[in-house]
Design an enzyme around this catalytic site. Sequence first.
Site, PDB file in Angstrom:
ATOM      1  N   ASP A  33       0.824  -1.207   0.000  1.00 56.58           N
ATOM      2  CA  ASP A  33       0.000   0.000   0.000  1.00 56.58           C
ATOM      3  C   ASP A  33       0.863   1.265   0.000  1.00 56.58           C
ATOM      4  OD1 ASP A  33      -2.137  -1.694   0.270  1.00 56.58           O
ATOM      5  OD2 ASP A  33      -2.799  -0.925   2.210  1.00 56.58           O
ATOM      6  N   HIS A 172       3.906  -2.306   3.231  1.00 59.34           N
ATOM      7  CA  HIS A 172       3.746  -0.941   2.745  1.00 59.34           C
ATOM      8  C   HIS A 172       5.005  -0.470   2.025  1.00 59.34           C
ATOM      9  CE1 HIS A 172       0.503  -1.079   5.713  1.00 59.34           C
ATOM     10  NE2 HIS A 172      -0.020  -0.040   5.087  1.00 59.34           N
TER      11      HIS A 172
END
Length: 204
Positions: A33, A172
Amino acid sequence: MHFVRPIFILKYIYPEAIWREDKNKNNIYLTFDDGPIPEITPWILDCLKEKNVKATFFCVGENIKKHPEIFNRLLDEGHVVGNHTYNHLRGWNTENKDYFDNINQCQDLTRTNLFRPPYGRARKSQMKELGKDFKIVMWDVLTGDYDQEITPQQCYKNCIDKTRNGSIIVFHDNIKAINNVKYALPKSIDYLIEQGYQFKTLVP
């Protein structure tokens, strides 16, 4: 503090979302992400290339605009893209029209039907509407790599201890996660391959 596995109530609140894929197959789904950014995304792509693993990247539109060369590399190397809004908006703090407009702005760049709400939260009305056009993807394993309070070793342990058949795993590609990702990602991939798991991308 965060929960590595999502608590049951979230699955009840967001019935439109996918939290885990087929539990009867030994496939797992690596997702990232917040990128792409130059500080970590190219390193992740190098790591995935070395391990011969494909992943799904939920991209922020403004980062795509700033770093189109990294975004294009991601696509060229066979990874899948998801929409993560244009400005990493919190859905519950944003009026529906503004939220949808922001998602559509990112959609002009990503052209995908995969969506993950930033922070894993949005208004129920937003999720219901988005579920008409998008495959809303949450997670089965949240590594916590962004958490400055956990060690790289704990991040690694979160990943390998909780992954199971069909797990959608979240790392991430953002600044906060760099130290934990650089330690935990390659070790996790090696361990999970040794356990017989097959890395797959999410199907748009």
